[in-house]
Design a protein around this motif. Structure first.
Motif, short mmCIF file in Angstrom:
data_model
loop_
_atom_site.label_atom_id
_atom_site.label_comp_id
_atom_site.label_asym_id
_atom_site.label_seq_id
_atom_site.Cartn_x
_atom_site.Cartn_y
_atom_site.Cartn_z
N ALA A 63 0.83 -1.21 0.00
CA ALA A 63 0.00 0.00 0.00
C ALA A 63 0.87 1.25 0.00
O ALA A 63 0.56 2.22 -0.71
CB ALA A 63 -0.93 -0.01 1.21
N ALA A 64 1.95 1.24 0.76
CA ALA A 64 2.85 2.40 0.79
C ALA A 64 3.50 2.61 -0.57
O ALA A 64 3.63 3.74 -1.04
CB ALA A 64 3.92 2.21 1.87
N GLU A 65 3.92 1.53 -1.22
CA GLU A 65 4.52 1.64 -2.56
C GLU A 65 3.51 2.16 -3.57
O GLU A 65 3.83 3.00 -4.39
CB GLU A 65 5.07 0.28 -3.01
CG GLU A 65 6.31 -0.17 -2.29
CD GLU A 65 7.51 0.70 -2.60
OE1 GLU A 65 7.65 1.19 -3.74
OE2 GLU A 65 8.33 0.91 -1.68
N ALA A 66 2.27 1.65 -3.48
CA ALA A 66 1.24 2.11 -4.40
C ALA A 66 0.92 3.59 -4.18
O ALA A 66 0.69 4.34 -5.13
CB ALA A 66 -0.03 1.25 -4.22
N ALA A 67 0.91 4.02 -2.92
CA ALA A 67 0.60 5.42 -2.59
C ALA A 67 1.65 6.38 -3.15
O ALA A 67 1.32 7.50 -3.50
CB ALA A 67 0.46 5.59 -1.08
N GLY A 69 3.32 5.74 -5.87
CA GLY A 69 3.42 5.50 -7.30
C GLY A 69 4.44 4.45 -7.68
O GLY A 69 4.88 4.38 -8.83
N GLY A 70 4.82 3.62 -6.75
CA GLY A 70 5.80 2.56 -7.01
C GLY A 70 5.16 1.32 -7.60
O GLY A 70 4.01 1.35 -8.03
N PRO A 71 5.90 0.22 -7.60
CA PRO A 71 5.39 -1.05 -8.15
C PRO A 71 4.10 -1.49 -7.45
O PRO A 71 3.94 -1.27 -6.26
CB PRO A 71 6.51 -2.06 -7.87
CG PRO A 71 7.69 -1.26 -7.53
CD PRO A 71 7.23 0.08 -7.07
N GLN A 72 3.22 -2.08 -8.22
CA GLN A 72 1.95 -2.53 -7.63
C GLN A 72 1.81 -3.98 -7.77
O GLN A 72 1.60 -4.72 -8.49
CB GLN A 72 0.80 -1.78 -8.25
CG GLN A 72 0.94 -0.29 -7.94
CD GLN A 72 -0.23 0.49 -8.49
OE1 GLN A 72 -1.31 -0.03 -8.71
NE2 GLN A 72 -0.03 1.78 -8.70
#
Length: 72
Positions: A63-67, A69-72
């Motif tokens: 969730a932190a990566e997605a927030a 804009g990182g890998p999903q």
């Protein structure tokens, strides 16, 4: 790898860790975090397991990566 968690029915038994890439020190650290978590939620009757704790940590990281804009 085998960890040193002590099952209630057989305190001398070792329990396997299903994530092979963890070192013994990392397993000990996870177990400490698990014990601390379970001590806090003991009054509610809820108990976490290694698997549920690690899954929660992975979800938080994803969730932190997605927030950001990182890998999903």
């Amino acid at each position: 790898m085998v960890a040193n968690r002590k099952p209630a029915k057989n305190p001398a038994a070792l329990r396997p860790v299903l994530i092979r890439d963890l070192t013994s020190a990392e397993v000990v650290a996870v177990d400490r975090a698990l014990d601390a978590h379970n001590a806090v939620v003991r009054a509610t009757g809820n108990r976490a397991t290694r698997s549920s704790l690690l899954a929660a940590w992975i979800r938080e990281r994803l969730a932190a990566e997605a927030a950001k804009g990182g890998p999903q």
